[in-house]
Scaffold this motif. Structure first.
Motif, PDB file in Angstrom:
ATOM      1  N   GLY A 138     -37.735  32.027  22.210  1.00 24.69           N
ATOM      2  CA  GLY A 138     -36.604  32.666  22.703  1.00 24.69           C
ATOM      3  C   GLY A 138     -35.528  32.900  21.827  1.00 24.69           C
ATOM      4  O   GLY A 138     -34.924  33.958  21.969  1.00 24.69           O
ATOM      5  N   LEU A 139     -35.271  32.135  20.735  1.00 27.09           N
ATOM      6  CA  LEU A 139     -34.380  32.378  19.666  1.00 27.09           C
ATOM      7  C   LEU A 139     -34.740  33.591  18.974  1.00 27.09           C
ATOM      8  O   LEU A 139     -33.820  34.501  18.670  1.00 27.09           O
ATOM      9  CB  LEU A 139     -34.210  31.257  18.807  1.00 27.09           C
ATOM     10  N   PHE A 140     -36.055  33.651  18.567  1.00 26.43           N
ATOM     11  CA  PHE A 140     -36.624  35.054  17.845  1.00 26.43           C
ATOM     12  C   PHE A 140     -36.241  36.165  18.779  1.00 26.43           C
ATOM     13  O   PHE A 140     -35.883  37.199  18.218  1.00 26.43           O
ATOM     14  CB  PHE A 140     -37.920  34.688  17.488  1.00 26.43           C
ATOM     15  N   SER A 141     -36.502  36.191  20.049  1.00 26.91           N
ATOM     16  CA  SER A 141     -36.264  37.165  20.786  1.00 26.91           C
ATOM     17  C   SER A 141     -35.037  37.667  20.917  1.00 26.91           C
ATOM     18  O   SER A 141     -34.487  39.088  20.795  1.00 26.91           O
ATOM     19  CB  SER A 141     -36.717  36.887  22.231  1.00 26.91           C
ATOM     20  N   VAL A 142     -34.057  36.716  21.074  1.00 26.66           N
ATOM     21  CA  VAL A 142     -32.619  37.339  20.961  1.00 26.66           C
ATOM     22  C   VAL A 142     -32.266  37.816  19.690  1.00 26.66           C
ATOM     23  O   VAL A 142     -31.584  38.937  19.578  1.00 26.66           O
ATOM     24  CB  VAL A 142     -31.688  35.922  21.280  1.00 26.66           C
ATOM     25  N   ALA A 143     -32.629  37.291  18.630  1.00 26.58           N
ATOM     26  CA  ALA A 143     -32.280  37.819  17.315  1.00 26.58           C
ATOM     27  C   ALA A 143     -33.036  39.193  17.033  1.00 26.58           C
ATOM     28  O   ALA A 143     -32.294  40.153  16.466  1.00 26.58           O
ATOM     29  CB  ALA A 143     -32.762  36.879  16.132  1.00 26.58           C
ATOM     30  N   SER A 170     -42.900  42.190  15.322  1.00 24.53           N
ATOM     31  CA  SER A 170     -42.628  41.100  16.058  1.00 24.53           C
ATOM     32  C   SER A 170     -43.550  40.495  17.280  1.00 24.53           C
ATOM     33  O   SER A 170     -43.492  39.201  17.284  1.00 24.53           O
ATOM     34  CB  SER A 170     -41.115  41.761  17.099  1.00 24.53           C
ATOM     35  N   VAL A 171     -44.475  41.139  17.665  1.00 30.26           N
ATOM     36  CA  VAL A 171     -45.554  40.408  18.456  1.00 30.26           C
ATOM     37  C   VAL A 171     -46.470  39.602  17.538  1.00 30.26           C
ATOM     38  O   VAL A 171     -46.690  38.493  18.158  1.00 30.26           O
ATOM     39  CB  VAL A 171     -46.380  41.611  19.104  1.00 30.26           C
ATOM     40  N   ILE A 172     -46.590  40.160  16.396  1.00 31.07           N
ATOM     41  CA  ILE A 172     -47.501  39.193  15.779  1.00 31.07           C
ATOM     42  C   ILE A 172     -46.985  38.128  15.253  1.00 31.07           C
ATOM     43  O   ILE A 172     -47.558  36.977  15.167  1.00 31.07           O
ATOM     44  CB  ILE A 172     -48.187  40.172  14.499  1.00 31.07           C
ATOM     45  N   ILE A 173     -45.664  38.174  14.759  1.00 26.84           N
ATOM     46  CA  ILE A 173     -44.961  36.972  14.320  1.00 26.84           C
ATOM     47  C   ILE A 173     -44.812  36.141  15.518  1.00 26.84           C
ATOM     48  O   ILE A 173     -44.914  34.788  15.454  1.00 26.84           O
ATOM     49  CB  ILE A 173     -43.634  37.392  13.783  1.00 26.84           C
ATOM     50  N   SER A 174     -44.413  36.364  16.597  1.00 25.04           N
ATOM     51  CA  SER A 174     -44.147  35.474  17.834  1.00 25.04           C
ATOM     52  C   SER A 174     -45.485  35.081  18.273  1.00 25.04           C
ATOM     53  O   SER A 174     -45.458  33.949  18.605  1.00 25.04           O
ATOM     54  CB  SER A 174     -43.418  36.432  18.961  1.00 25.04           C
ATOM     55  N   ALA A 190     -33.803  41.373  19.347  1.00 23.57           N
ATOM     56  CA  ALA A 190     -32.992  42.339  20.452  1.00 23.57           C
ATOM     57  C   ALA A 190     -31.725  42.758  19.772  1.00 23.57           C
ATOM     58  O   ALA A 190     -31.188  43.904  19.672  1.00 23.57           O
ATOM     59  CB  ALA A 190     -32.874  41.644  21.437  1.00 23.57           C
ATOM     60  N   ALA A 191     -30.883  41.665  19.124  1.00 20.58           N
ATOM     61  CA  ALA A 191     -29.561  42.089  18.295  1.00 20.58           C
ATOM     62  C   ALA A 191     -29.945  43.027  17.259  1.00 20.58           C
ATOM     63  O   ALA A 191     -29.139  43.926  16.664  1.00 20.58           O
ATOM     64  CB  ALA A 191     -28.980  40.838  18.120  1.00 20.58           C
ATOM     65  N   ALA A 192     -31.024  42.866  16.384  1.00 22.34           N
ATOM     66  CA  ALA A 192     -31.478  43.522  15.089  1.00 22.34           C
ATOM     67  C   ALA A 192     -31.696  45.035  15.630  1.00 22.34           C
ATOM     68  O   ALA A 192     -31.357  45.749  14.910  1.00 22.34           O
ATOM     69  CB  ALA A 192     -32.398  42.777  14.461  1.00 22.34           C
ATOM     70  N   MET A 193     -32.539  45.062  16.418  1.00 19.66           N
ATOM     71  CA  MET A 193     -32.819  46.468  17.203  1.00 19.66           C
ATOM     72  C   MET A 193     -31.749  47.294  17.489  1.00 19.66           C
ATOM     73  O   MET A 193     -31.641  48.494  17.457  1.00 19.66           O
ATOM     74  CB  MET A 193     -34.144  46.330  18.086  1.00 19.66           C
ATOM     75  N   ILE A 194     -30.759  46.552  18.065  1.00 17.73           N
ATOM     76  CA  ILE A 194     -29.621  47.222  18.754  1.00 17.73           C
ATOM     77  C   ILE A 194     -28.902  47.728  17.618  1.00 17.73           C
ATOM     78  O   ILE A 194     -28.251  48.856  17.561  1.00 17.73           O
ATOM     79  CB  ILE A 194     -28.812  46.417  19.739  1.00 17.73           C
ATOM     80  N   LEU A 195     -28.578  46.921  16.718  1.00 16.32           N
ATOM     81  CA  LEU A 195     -27.889  47.433  15.449  1.00 16.32           C
ATOM     82  C   LEU A 195     -28.721  48.423  14.959  1.00 16.32           C
ATOM     83  O   LEU A 195     -27.926  49.422  14.153  1.00 16.32           O
ATOM     84  CB  LEU A 195     -27.828  46.241  14.584  1.00 16.32           C
ATOM     85  N   SER A 196     -29.882  48.620  14.735  1.00 17.91           N
ATOM     86  CA  SER A 196     -30.716  49.781  14.217  1.00 17.91           C
ATOM     87  C   SER A 196     -30.355  50.928  14.716  1.00 17.91           C
ATOM     88  O   SER A 196     -30.415  51.897  14.244  1.00 17.91           O
ATOM     89  CB  SER A 196     -32.041  49.215  14.086  1.00 17.91           C
ATOM     90  N   VAL A 197     -30.368  50.665  16.142  1.00 18.85           N
ATOM     91  CA  VAL A 197     -30.180  52.297  16.901  1.00 18.85           C
ATOM     92  C   VAL A 197     -28.488  52.632  16.660  1.00 18.85           C
ATOM     93  O   VAL A 197     -28.563  53.605  16.308  1.00 18.85           O
ATOM     94  CB  VAL A 197     -30.327  51.724  18.412  1.00 18.85           C
ATOM     95  N   ILE A 198     -27.909  51.746  16.711  1.00 20.33           N
ATOM     96  CA  ILE A 198     -26.459  52.167  16.413  1.00 20.33           C
ATOM     97  C   ILE A 198     -26.210  52.588  15.068  1.00 20.33           C
ATOM     98  O   ILE A 198     -25.532  53.684  14.681  1.00 20.33           O
ATOM     99  CB  ILE A 198     -25.478  50.808  16.542  1.00 20.33           C
ATOM    100  N   GLN A 199     -26.601  51.950  14.077  1.00 20.67           N
ATOM    101  CA  GLN A 199     -26.960  52.316  12.678  1.00 20.67           C
ATOM    102  C   GLN A 199     -27.460  53.990  12.496  1.00 20.67           C
ATOM    103  O   GLN A 199     -26.864  54.666  11.713  1.00 20.67           O
ATOM    104  CB  GLN A 199     -27.509  51.497  11.792  1.00 20.67           C
ATOM    105  N   ILE A 200     -28.483  54.152  13.145  1.00 16.62           N
ATOM    106  CA  ILE A 200     -29.315  55.282  13.044  1.00 16.62           C
ATOM    107  C   ILE A 200     -28.442  56.438  13.902  1.00 16.62           C
ATOM    108  O   ILE A 200     -28.232  57.719  13.366  1.00 16.62           O
ATOM    109  CB  ILE A 200     -30.549  55.318  13.677  1.00 16.62           C
ATOM    110  N   SER A 201     -27.802  56.083  14.967  1.00 14.73           N
ATOM    111  CA  SER A 201     -27.085  57.183  15.711  1.00 14.73           C
ATOM    112  C   SER A 201     -25.558  57.535  15.003  1.00 14.73           C
ATOM    113  O   SER A 201     -25.145  58.753  15.134  1.00 14.73           O
ATOM    114  CB  SER A 201     -26.787  56.506  17.078  1.00 14.73           C
ATOM    115  N   ALA A 202     -25.166  56.439  14.212  1.00 16.35           N
ATOM    116  CA  ALA A 202     -23.788  56.879  13.607  1.00 16.35           C
ATOM    117  C   ALA A 202     -23.865  57.861  12.358  1.00 16.35           C
ATOM    118  O   ALA A 202     -24.915  58.240  11.914  1.00 16.35           O
ATOM    119  CB  ALA A 202     -23.129  55.607  13.031  1.00 16.35           C
TER     120      ALA A 202
END
Length: 76
Positions: free
Chosen positions: A57-62, A43-47, A64-76
């Motif tokens: 800004g849009l990339f950062s929000v997207a 993400s740092v390289i892309i941005s 963050a949402a993808a990482m939250i979903l990744s954490v939820i998916q791994i935990s479940a």
């Protein structure tokens, strides 16, 4: 051999299951942390090199949402 001697000697496979569980847990944790580091570095390289300032800004929000979903998916 008396029964006391037999009880005092550990069997050949004693504790073997505990080691494999610990090893599996360490591999799983290492995998999660490695995945997080790679995602962050990507993400740092892309941005830094591929996005214009108004797109970051849009990339950062997207991201963050993808990482939250990744954490939820791994935990479940």
């Amino acid at each position: 051999m008396s029964s006391e001697t037999q009880e005092a000697e550990p069997s050949a496979g004693a504790g073997r299951g505990e080691t494999s569980v610990k090893s599996a847990a360490l591999w799983a944790a290492a995998s999660q942390y490695t995945q997080f580091v790679l995602q962050f570095a990507t993400s740092v390289i892309i941005s830094r090199f591929f996005l214009r300032p108004d797109e970051i800004g849009l990339f950062s929000v997207a991201l963050a949402a993808a990482m939250i979903l990744s954490v939820i998916q791994i935990s479940a």
